[in-house]
Design a protein around this motif. Structure first.
Motif, PDB file in Angstrom:
ATOM      1  N   UNK A   1      -2.007  10.633   4.018  1.00  0.00           N
ATOM      2  CA  UNK A   1      -0.825  10.051   4.665  1.00  0.00           C
ATOM      3  C   UNK A   1       0.182   9.588   3.614  1.00  0.00           C
ATOM      4  N   UNK A   2      -0.323   8.957   2.543  1.00  0.00           N
ATOM      5  CA  UNK A   2       0.558   8.411   1.508  1.00  0.00           C
ATOM      6  C   UNK A   2       1.355   9.498   0.796  1.00  0.00           C
ATOM      7  N   UNK A   3       0.841  10.713   0.769  1.00  0.00           N
ATOM      8  CA  UNK A   3       1.602  11.816   0.177  1.00  0.00           C
ATOM      9  C   UNK A   3       2.804  12.183   1.046  1.00  0.00           C
ATOM     10  N   UNK A   4       2.682  11.949   2.336  1.00  0.00           N
ATOM     11  CA  UNK A   4       3.764  12.333   3.260  1.00  0.00           C
ATOM     12  C   UNK A   4       4.727  11.181   3.528  1.00  0.00           C
ATOM     13  N   UNK A   5       4.228   9.947   3.440  1.00  0.00           N
ATOM     14  CA  UNK A   5       5.000   8.793   3.911  1.00  0.00           C
ATOM     15  C   UNK A   5       5.154   7.788   2.771  1.00  0.00           C
ATOM     16  N   UNK A   6       6.403   7.338   2.518  1.00  0.00           N
ATOM     17  CA  UNK A   6       6.648   6.447   1.368  1.00  0.00           C
ATOM     18  C   UNK A   6       6.035   5.059   1.536  1.00  0.00           C
ATOM     19  N   UNK A   7       6.283   4.450   2.705  1.00  0.00           N
ATOM     20  CA  UNK A   7       5.775   3.092   2.922  1.00  0.00           C
ATOM     21  C   UNK A   7       4.714   3.116   4.006  1.00  0.00           C
ATOM     22  N   UNK A   8       3.629   2.450   3.728  1.00  0.00           N
ATOM     23  CA  UNK A   8       2.536   2.431   4.699  1.00  0.00           C
ATOM     24  C   UNK A   8       2.367   1.015   5.224  1.00  0.00           C
ATOM     25  N   UNK A   9       2.499   0.886   6.538  1.00  0.00           N
ATOM     26  CA  UNK A   9       2.421  -0.434   7.156  1.00  0.00           C
ATOM     27  C   UNK A   9       1.055  -0.638   7.783  1.00  0.00           C
ATOM     28  N   UNK A  10       0.831  -1.883   8.223  1.00  0.00           N
ATOM     29  CA  UNK A  10      -0.463  -2.212   8.806  1.00  0.00           C
ATOM     30  C   UNK A  10      -0.803  -1.312  10.001  1.00  0.00           C
ATOM     31  N   UNK A  11       0.221  -1.028  10.835  1.00  0.00           N
ATOM     32  CA  UNK A  11      -0.076  -0.190  12.008  1.00  0.00           C
ATOM     33  C   UNK A  11      -0.534   1.208  11.595  1.00  0.00           C
ATOM     34  N   UNK A  12      -0.013   1.706  10.454  1.00  0.00           N
ATOM     35  CA  UNK A  12      -0.453   3.021   9.969  1.00  0.00           C
ATOM     36  C   UNK A  12      -1.925   2.977   9.574  1.00  0.00           C
ATOM     37  N   UNK A  13      -2.296   1.878   8.915  1.00  0.00           N
ATOM     38  CA  UNK A  13      -3.686   1.748   8.450  1.00  0.00           C
ATOM     39  C   UNK A  13      -4.635   1.650   9.641  1.00  0.00           C
TER      40      UNK A  13
ATOM     41  N   UNK B   1       0.831  -1.200   0.000  1.00  0.00           N
ATOM     42  CA  UNK B   1       0.000   0.000   0.000  1.00  0.00           C
ATOM     43  C   UNK B   1       0.866   1.250   0.000  1.00  0.00           C
ATOM     44  N   UNK B   2       0.556   2.155  -0.878  1.00  0.00           N
ATOM     45  CA  UNK B   2       1.277   3.423  -0.985  1.00  0.00           C
ATOM     46  C   UNK B   2       0.429   4.370  -1.797  1.00  0.00           C
ATOM     47  N   UNK B   3       1.052   5.471  -2.240  1.00  0.00           N
ATOM     48  CA  UNK B   3       0.226   6.503  -2.883  1.00  0.00           C
ATOM     49  C   UNK B   3      -0.343   6.081  -4.232  1.00  0.00           C
ATOM     50  N   UNK B   4       0.173   4.950  -4.776  1.00  0.00           N
ATOM     51  CA  UNK B   4      -0.377   4.488  -6.051  1.00  0.00           C
ATOM     52  C   UNK B   4      -1.519   3.493  -5.872  1.00  0.00           C
ATOM     53  N   UNK B   5      -1.841   3.192  -4.607  1.00  0.00           N
ATOM     54  CA  UNK B   5      -2.885   2.193  -4.361  1.00  0.00           C
ATOM     55  C   UNK B   5      -4.281   2.795  -4.512  1.00  0.00           C
ATOM     56  N   UNK B   6      -5.190   1.926  -4.854  1.00  0.00           N
ATOM     57  CA  UNK B   6      -6.577   2.368  -4.978  1.00  0.00           C
ATOM     58  C   UNK B   6      -7.410   1.986  -3.757  1.00  0.00           C
ATOM     59  N   UNK B   7      -8.642   2.445  -3.744  1.00  0.00           N
ATOM     60  CA  UNK B   7      -9.636   2.160  -2.705  1.00  0.00           C
ATOM     61  C   UNK B   7      -9.823   0.655  -2.466  1.00  0.00           C
TER      62      UNK B   7
END
Ligand SMILES: [Zn+2]
Length: 388
Positions: A365-377, A330-336
């Motif tokens: 969040x994805x605009x600010x952070x490169x990698x998004x982990x489960x805890x972020x979600x 999951x990152x800024x290129x991911x969809x809904x």
């Protein structure tokens, strides 16, 4: 050359691989790795170069004593002391092989060995025969075969067969060949060397130009029935042909490549991970088959496709090679759709409206952070009430 379609996997992770920079392993690590390589289903396991050091001798001998399944091979130069050390080290094996090499290109003969072609021929005949007195299974490699005079190479092969070699390995030692040239060399040898039908031909390719795996496949198509390879493609300089890539090509392209082999595909990824723990580097993230990103989908379009039907962007399933990592990143290129899927896997079934709200927070969040982990979600769910 046998006419069957079974490809023999000859693993040299613990010899060509282990002798390369950053790949040194301790005795116990080599022994554990040897058991893993045996479990992978390889046919021949090259355990080391016994004359090189006492440590190497001990490792080869321990592997020969305790590892069952593959034939255990030891390498030696075409010299009496090397052959005697190799013979002694593999002696406890259930099935053993002595692998002898001598350079045959004019460049190597003149600059490295300082012997003539005639002397090389005599040395090959004498040393292969000596090895044969210790072991029935003998592999001979004319080092730098691909830069050896083609007619002299025919003579070398003939002499090695007459002296008792059972496998003839023609290495692309410097990683110089193109697939078509490498295949043509084997076709010529098969056509012109007397007795070639009684031995197994073998390929050994280096990746200096990134062609090691392509050259190995070209060799198989030219009648070669043994490929020498290493896990994660480790080996001298740019490395050897990667075992997992050859195995995957033979599996995925079975429609074109009608060959059998004994590799246990689901053990490839775990074996790669184990090797990475013992040596000082792992596979590159974008490495085919065993890289951390080999099955990672980051773009929204690809994620949507893979979630609907994996065949849209996957030619083999991660599970088929034992891959257990995250494959929807999951990152800024991911969809809904990918976000909803991940939340579902984490135990959160949200309504359409709720997903809409969380997805808005997610893109911010994805605009600010490169990698998004489960805890972020999960934090996105908690930060404010999910539904306004
Ligand atoms: Zn090599």
């Amino acid at each position: 050359m046998s006419s069957n379609n079974r490809v023999i996997f000859f693993d040299t992770t613990l010899r060509d691989g282990e002798q390369s920079p950053g790949c040194t392993m301790h005795h116990d690590e080599k022994l554990r790795m040897a058991h893993t390589i045996a479990d992978l289903g390889v046919d021949v396991l090259e355990a080391g170069f016994p004359i090189a050091s006492h440590g190497d001798f001990d490792s080869v001998q321990s592997i020969a004593r305790s590892v069952r399944g593959p034939r255990i091979a030891a390498l030696g130069r075409a010299k009496r002391e090397d052959i005697e050390a190799a013979a002694k080290a593999v002696e406890p094996a259930e099935k053993s092989r002595i692998h002898i090499f001598l350079s045959t290109s004019d460049l190597h003969l003149a600059a490295k060995l300082r012997i003539t072609r005639e002397q090389a021929i005599d040395q090959i005949a004498e040393m292969v025969a000596l090895a044969k007195s210790y072991c029935a299974d003998i592999e001979f490699s004319p080092e730098d075969a691909t830069r050896t005079d083609p007619d002299f190479l025919l003579k070398v092969c003939e002499v090695a067969i007459q002296a008792g070699a059972t496998t003839l390995n023609l290495p692309d030692t410097v990683g110089y060949c193109l697939p078509e040239e490498y295949g043509a060399m084997f076709r010529r040898v098969r056509e012109k060397v007397p007795g070639i039908e009684n031995v197994v031909l073998s390929a050994h390719c280096h990746d200096d130009l990134g062609l090691a795996v392509a050259n190995s496949i070209a060799a198989i198509e030219a009648g070669v029935r043994q490929v020498e390879c290493a896990i994660n493609g480790i080996g001298e300089r740019a490395g050897n042909a990667a075992l997992e890539e050859i195995a995957a090509i033979l599996m995925v392209r079975k429609d074109k490549l009608h060959y059998e082999n004994s590799i246990v595909m689901e053990k490839l990824f775990p074996a790669s991970q184990e090797l990475s723990r013992y040596i000082s580097f792992g596979a590159a993230p974008n490495k085919a088959i065993v890289g951390a990103n080999a099955f990672a989908h980051a773009s929204g379009i690809h994620q949507h496709g893979v979630l609907a039907n994996p065949l849209t962007y996957e030619i083999l399933t991660p599970a088929s090679v034992g891959y257990n990592g995250q494959h929807i990143v999951l990152g800024k290129h991911s969809g809904r759709r990918a976000l909803e899927h991940r939340l579902g896997e984490l135990g959160h079934k949200l309504s359409k409206e709720e997903i809409g709200v969380v997805y808005e927070r997610f893109t911010a969040l994805a605009d600010r952070k490169k990698d998004i982990y489960d805890q972020d979600i999960l934090a996105l769910l908690k930060s404010e009430p999910a539904v306004a």
